[in-house]
Design an enzyme around this catalytic site. Structure first.
Site, PDB file in Angstrom:
ATOM      1  N   GLU A   1      -3.178  -0.374  -4.785  1.00 36.13           N
ATOM      2  CA  GLU A   1      -3.859  -1.553  -4.250  1.00 36.13           C
ATOM      3  C   GLU A   1      -4.957  -1.284  -3.219  1.00 36.13           C
ATOM      4  O   GLU A   1      -4.799  -1.589  -2.036  1.00 36.13           O
ATOM      5  CB  GLU A   1      -2.810  -2.514  -3.644  1.00 36.13           C
ATOM      6  CG  GLU A   1      -1.811  -3.015  -4.672  1.00 36.13           C
ATOM      7  CD  GLU A   1      -0.928  -4.149  -4.161  1.00 36.13           C
ATOM      8  OE1 GLU A   1      -0.905  -4.394  -2.947  1.00 36.13           O
ATOM      9  OE2 GLU A   1      -0.266  -4.779  -5.000  1.00 36.13           O
TER      10      GLU A   1
ATOM     11  N   GLU B   1       2.959  -3.819 -11.068  1.00 36.15           N
ATOM     12  CA  GLU B   1       3.807  -4.585 -10.137  1.00 36.15           C
ATOM     13  C   GLU B   1       3.730  -6.052 -10.502  1.00 36.15           C
ATOM     14  O   GLU B   1       2.641  -6.560 -10.782  1.00 36.15           O
ATOM     15  CB  GLU B   1       3.309  -4.444  -8.686  1.00 36.15           C
ATOM     16  CG  GLU B   1       3.631  -3.144  -8.020  1.00 36.15           C
ATOM     17  CD  GLU B   1       3.273  -3.156  -6.513  1.00 36.15           C
ATOM     18  OE1 GLU B   1       3.125  -4.240  -5.929  1.00 36.15           O
ATOM     19  OE2 GLU B   1       3.136  -2.055  -5.951  1.00 36.15           O
TER      20      GLU B   1
HETATM   21  C1  BGC Z   1       3.946  -3.500  -1.454  1.00 36.47           C
HETATM   22  C2  BGC Z   1       5.278  -4.070  -1.022  1.00 36.47           C
HETATM   23  C3  BGC Z   1       5.311  -5.554  -1.229  1.00 36.47           C
HETATM   24  C4  BGC Z   1       4.886  -5.890  -2.636  1.00 36.47           C
HETATM   25  C5  BGC Z   1       4.783  -7.368  -2.813  1.00 36.47           C
HETATM   26  C6  BGC Z   1       3.690  -3.875  -2.865  1.00 36.47           C
HETATM   27  O1  BGC Z   1       2.509  -3.296  -3.302  1.00 36.47           O
HETATM   28  O2  BGC Z   1       3.984  -2.130  -1.341  1.00 36.47           O
HETATM   29  O3  BGC Z   1       5.536  -3.720   0.307  1.00 36.47           O
HETATM   30  O4  BGC Z   1       6.622  -6.012  -1.027  1.00 36.47           O
HETATM   31  O5  BGC Z   1       3.656  -5.279  -2.959  1.00 36.47           O
HETATM   32  O6  BGC Z   1       3.913  -7.903  -1.866  1.00 36.47           O
END
Ligand code: BGC
Length: 353
Positions: A172, A292
């Site tokens: 990210e 993710e």
């Molecule tokens: C972060 C996490 C977070 C998740 C959702 C991830 O990329 O590393 O810490 O909980 O995104 O926001």
């Protein structure tokens, strides 16, 4: 004595043989070798299939500080449950010298080796992800040398590992690490990885938190085909991040109670977004991973399960692999205290068997 005609014939045969042998010796084996050692990224993406993030362990400031410590048995659980792969977020920047030569702490490196080997020995592909280098968000140029130095250490260490270990260059990119700057840094990091890992599959996502609209600015070297492109999906943020303290761009407490009911308009918003991503992947001939997605535990479970299933199915229908965020912790699909899968989320992620 040969007649002129005969001489010509022999010369022609000789030339033909030379060219034929030349092709056989030089061209064919070279092609065959390349095919043998560069895995097809589309095939590898299929193998990534439906996976899960081992988040909040090695990406915490120190493992355990966010309430989750990796155990060998979790890799068995993940494999036996039917997940196809794992993504391993690692906060390398928290365990390396702040000054040159930016050496990574050997004990931390050993711990990462252990985690990778736990997965590989169970035939679970792993995406090794450089996660939470947050200083790069504020001042990327001052941290660039250190960022590249991390890959100069990580890549050679795993150069002889099997193809089912993949590297993800940065989780990210955001804020001052703009999409333009990220294109620059990414190409340099990729070139460093390629010095020791010419055939390793590398995972790269677009800027602004790996979001779909940024794909169009992502400028990956066209001739490097050993790449899988990743996107993250947490939309609508008011639903997935309700009550999440780390959201800084709004007061996420005001979002508490937001549901996701799978109404036609809600589903259409998701489908429209994923269609944009899938069209980009097709046009650029790149395999795509949803690295993710997940909804925070403060949302109601019925909505979370509905949303999770819809996102997972929408991604899979478009040929994407996925990694749910995350195995344990605040978006958990597994409850390590009660040693049980959280059924509604588990069923949302894996097809019934
Ligand atoms: C972060 C996490 C977070 C998740 C959702 C991830 O990329 O590393 O810490 O909980 O995104 O926001």
């Amino acid at each position: 004595m040969f007649k002129a005609k005969e001489v010509l014939l022999y010369v022609a045969i000789g030339l033909f043989l030379l060219i034929a042998v030349g092709f056989a010796v030089v061209e064919e084996p070279r092609e065959a070798v390349v095919k043998e050692i560069s895995p097809d990224p589309f095939e590898l993406n299929k193998r990534l299939g439906r996976g899960v993030n081992l988040g909040n362990a090695l990406d915490a400031p120190n493992e355990g500080e966010w309430g989750f410590t990796l155990q060998e048995e979790y890799f068995d659980l993940i494999k036996q449950a039917g997940f196809d792969s794992v993504r391993l977020p690692v906060r390398w920047s928290g365990h390396a010298l702040k000054e040159k030569p930016y050496t990574i702490d050997p004990n931390f490196f050993n711990r990462v080796d252990w985690a990778i080997n736990c997965a590989l020995s169970r035939n679970l592909p792993v995406i090794l992800d450089l996660h939470h280098y947050r200083e790069m968000y504020d001042d990327p140029n001052s941290h660039k040398e250190r960022y590249l130095a991390l890959w100069k250490q990580i890549a050679p260490r795993y150069k002889d590992y099997p193809d089912i270990l993949l590297f993800e260059l940065f989780n990210e990119p955001d804020d001052a690490l703009t999409p333009e700057l990220w294109n620059e840094f990414m190409k340099e990091a990729l070139a460093i990885v390629r010095q020791s890992n010419p055939h390793r599959t590398v995972v790269i996502g677009p800027g602004e938190d790996n979001t779909i609209p940024e794909l169009k600015f992502l400028d990956i070297p066209k001739d490097d085909r050993s790449i899988i492109v990743t996107i993250h999906y947490y939309w609508p943020l008011e639903f997935t991040h309700q009550g999440a303290a780390w959201v800084t761009k709004a007061d996420s407490n005001e979002w508490m109670g937001t549901k996701w009911s799978a109404a036609e308009a809600e589903k259409k918003a998701v489908v429209d977004n994923f269609n944009i991503a899938a069209a980009w992947a097709k046009e650029n001939n790149r395999p795509m991973n949803l690295g993710e997605f997940g909804a925070y535990e403060k949302a109601d479970m019925e909505s979370r399960a509905r949303w999770t299933k819809f996102i997972a199915d929408t991604a899979v229908e478009r040929g994407m692999s996925f990694h749910y965020w995350q195995f344990d912790s605040d978006f958990a699909v597994y409850d390590t205290k009660n040693k049980s899968w959280i059924k509604p989320l588990f069923d949302a992620l894996l097809p019934p068997r």
